[in-house]
Design a protein around this motif. Structure first.
Motif, PDB file in Angstrom:
ATOM      1  N   VAL A 167       8.659  -2.383   9.707  1.00 42.23           N
ATOM      2  CA  VAL A 167       9.511  -1.238   9.407  1.00 42.23           C
ATOM      3  C   VAL A 167       8.697   0.036   9.567  1.00 42.23           C
ATOM      4  N   PRO A 168       9.165   1.027  10.307  1.00 50.75           N
ATOM      5  CA  PRO A 168       8.461   2.309  10.371  1.00 50.75           C
ATOM      6  C   PRO A 168       8.239   2.877   8.969  1.00 50.75           C
ATOM      7  N   GLY A 169       7.018   3.321   8.701  1.00 50.17           N
ATOM      8  CA  GLY A 169       6.688   3.851   7.385  1.00 50.17           C
ATOM      9  C   GLY A 169       5.948   2.874   6.501  1.00 50.17           C
ATOM     10  N   ILE A 170       5.855   1.604   6.948  1.00 49.45           N
ATOM     11  CA  ILE A 170       5.132   0.579   6.193  1.00 49.45           C
ATOM     12  C   ILE A 170       4.102  -0.055   7.120  1.00 49.45           C
ATOM     13  N   HIS A 174       5.574   1.737 -10.703  1.00 45.89           N
ATOM     14  CA  HIS A 174       6.140   3.022 -11.129  1.00 45.89           C
ATOM     15  C   HIS A 174       6.075   4.057 -10.002  1.00 45.89           C
ATOM     16  N   ARG A 175       5.027   4.005  -9.204  1.00 47.36           N
ATOM     17  CA  ARG A 175       4.940   4.939  -8.077  1.00 47.36           C
ATOM     18  C   ARG A 175       6.022   4.636  -7.045  1.00 47.36           C
ATOM     19  N   TYR A 176       6.177   3.367  -6.675  1.00 48.94           N
ATOM     20  CA  TYR A 176       7.228   3.000  -5.724  1.00 48.94           C
ATOM     21  C   TYR A 176       8.614   3.354  -6.274  1.00 48.94           C
ATOM     22  N   TRP A 177       8.794   3.133  -7.566  1.00 47.82           N
ATOM     23  CA  TRP A 177      10.079   3.401  -8.202  1.00 47.82           C
ATOM     24  C   TRP A 177      10.460   4.880  -8.032  1.00 47.82           C
ATOM     25  N   ARG A 178       9.488   5.763  -8.291  1.00 50.98           N
ATOM     26  CA  ARG A 178       9.741   7.203  -8.135  1.00 50.98           C
ATOM     27  C   ARG A 178       9.925   7.597  -6.668  1.00 50.98           C
ATOM     28  N   GLU A 179       9.072   7.072  -5.811  1.00 56.32           N
ATOM     29  CA  GLU A 179       9.102   7.473  -4.410  1.00 56.32           C
ATOM     30  C   GLU A 179      10.376   7.008  -3.707  1.00 56.32           C
ATOM     31  N   ALA A 180      10.817   5.798  -3.995  1.00 59.36           N
ATOM     32  CA  ALA A 180      12.056   5.312  -3.386  1.00 59.36           C
ATOM     33  C   ALA A 180      13.238   6.161  -3.826  1.00 59.36           C
ATOM     34  N   GLY A 237       0.816  -1.215   0.000  1.00 58.76           N
ATOM     35  CA  GLY A 237       0.000   0.000   0.000  1.00 58.76           C
ATOM     36  C   GLY A 237       0.849   1.262   0.000  1.00 58.76           C
ATOM     37  N   ASP A 238       0.355   2.289   0.652  1.00 58.91           N
ATOM     38  CA  ASP A 238       1.088   3.558   0.728  1.00 58.91           C
ATOM     39  C   ASP A 238       2.273   3.416   1.676  1.00 58.91           C
ATOM     40  N   ILE A 239       3.407   3.927   1.247  1.00 62.65           N
ATOM     41  CA  ILE A 239       4.650   3.814   2.014  1.00 62.65           C
ATOM     42  C   ILE A 239       5.204   5.205   2.287  1.00 62.65           C
ATOM     43  N   ASP A 240       5.612   5.441   3.518  1.00 67.14           N
ATOM     44  CA  ASP A 240       6.315   6.671   3.879  1.00 67.14           C
ATOM     45  C   ASP A 240       7.810   6.389   3.725  1.00 67.14           C
ATOM     46  N   TRP A 241       8.330   6.672   2.546  1.00 66.67           N
ATOM     47  CA  TRP A 241       9.687   6.270   2.203  1.00 66.67           C
ATOM     48  C   TRP A 241      10.745   6.981   3.036  1.00 66.67           C
ATOM     49  N   ARG A 242      10.472   8.184   3.461  1.00 70.31           N
ATOM     50  CA  ARG A 242      11.468   8.891   4.267  1.00 70.31           C
ATOM     51  C   ARG A 242      11.582   8.268   5.657  1.00 70.31           C
ATOM     52  N   ARG A 243      10.460   7.830   6.195  1.00 75.25           N
ATOM     53  CA  ARG A 243      10.522   7.096   7.463  1.00 75.25           C
ATOM     54  C   ARG A 243      11.239   5.762   7.289  1.00 75.25           C
ATOM     55  N   VAL A 244      10.993   5.097   6.162  1.00 78.25           N
ATOM     56  CA  VAL A 244      11.665   3.833   5.873  1.00 78.25           C
ATOM     57  C   VAL A 244      13.185   4.042   5.836  1.00 78.25           C
TER      58      VAL A 244
END
Length: 262
Positions: free
Chosen positions: A233-236, A98-104, A67-74
């Motif tokens: 993991v924090p953010g997930i 593609h969304r995860y690819w950009r966000e990571a 789902g939605d991931i807070d990548w900065r917290r990760v």
């Protein structure tokens, strides 16, 4: 004084049991050297001597189900890499890829894409599908071929080992030429044994959630170890797969220098 000593010992025992059940350290309490205490496990395993938290570099692998991931917290939790599901077979793409690819990338987490292999398509056809959907982007991790026995009703085939390795090698060759890095091979214990994958020319990412890879895959060198499917993991939200890199933090830096897409 004797009564006080007994009370004190009782309190120490209670604290020891409580610490032994902390999620970050599994049943053995605090993580080993190099571990990040923010990483945990909702169903910790009794690892004994081969505890994955002894490794310094940890990462995740994900798909739409996270789902939605807070990548900065990760990233802040100490995650050093992410493998993101991209494609399956020859006609499916993960809707969140593609969304995860950009966000990571935006969170400055090194990331790569993995392809889930189906045995009803040729290695060449699946390689073309992967290339069609995954950018050849400077600084990304090597591609990954996830090859294991599937439980698909639409593709129940279990070809012989010779065919498995032939078609997998075709995929590795085509994808490797396109991205300039030979793909990593992810696999499971039963699939590795059934198909004698040890002679496949690849860097391995091995699933082993009940014991250290050195015991489960004796003699096999590996670069990555998937040690749990119930990580936290924090953010997930919810569980996520956690993985360890084989070497130290310094080894990881050197690995990145040689294995990133150029």
């Amino acid at each position: 004084m004797r009564h006080f000593t007994k009370v004190l010992l009782g309190l120490m025992l209670v604290l020891a049991v409580a610490c032994a059940r902390t999620p970050s350290g599994g049943r053995y309490g605090a993580p080993g050297p190099g571990a990040n205490p923010q990483l945990g496990d909702s169903a910790p395993h009794d690892w004994g001597w081969g505890h994955p938290y002894k490794h310094q570099v940890h990462g995740i692998d994900i798909s739409r189900w996270q789902g939605d991931i807070d990548w900065r917290r990760v990233r802040g939790a100490g995650i050093s890499f992410a493998f993101i599901k991209s494609t399956e077979g020859g006609d499916h793409i993960d809707p969140n890829f593609h969304r995860y690819w950009r966000e990571a990338a935006g969170a400055r987490i090194p990331r790569g894409a993995y392809h889930y292999y189906y045995f009803c398509r040729s290695g060449a056809e699946q390689a073309r599908w992967f290339i069609r959907n995954v950018p050849r982007e400077r600084g990304s991790l090597p591609p990954v071929l996830d090859i294991e026995w599937t439980h698909s009703k639409t593709c129940p085939r279990r070809p012989p080992a010779s065919e498995v390795k032939r078609e997998a090698s075709i995929f590795l060759d085509i994808v490797g030429r396109h991205y300039g890095q030979r793909p990593i091979v992810y696999t499971t214990v039963d699939f590795y044994r059934d198909n004698r994958l040890g002679d496949l020319r690849a860097e391995f990412w091995l699933r082993s959630v009940a014991d250290h890879p050195s015991k489960v895959y004796p003699g096999q060198r590996w670069g990555f170890w998937q040690y749990t499917g119930t990580g936290t993991v924090p953010g997930i939200r919810g569980n996520v797969d956690l993985n360890a890199f084989a070497g130290s933090a310094a080894d990881w830096s050197r690995w990145l220098q040689t294995r990133l897409t150029r």
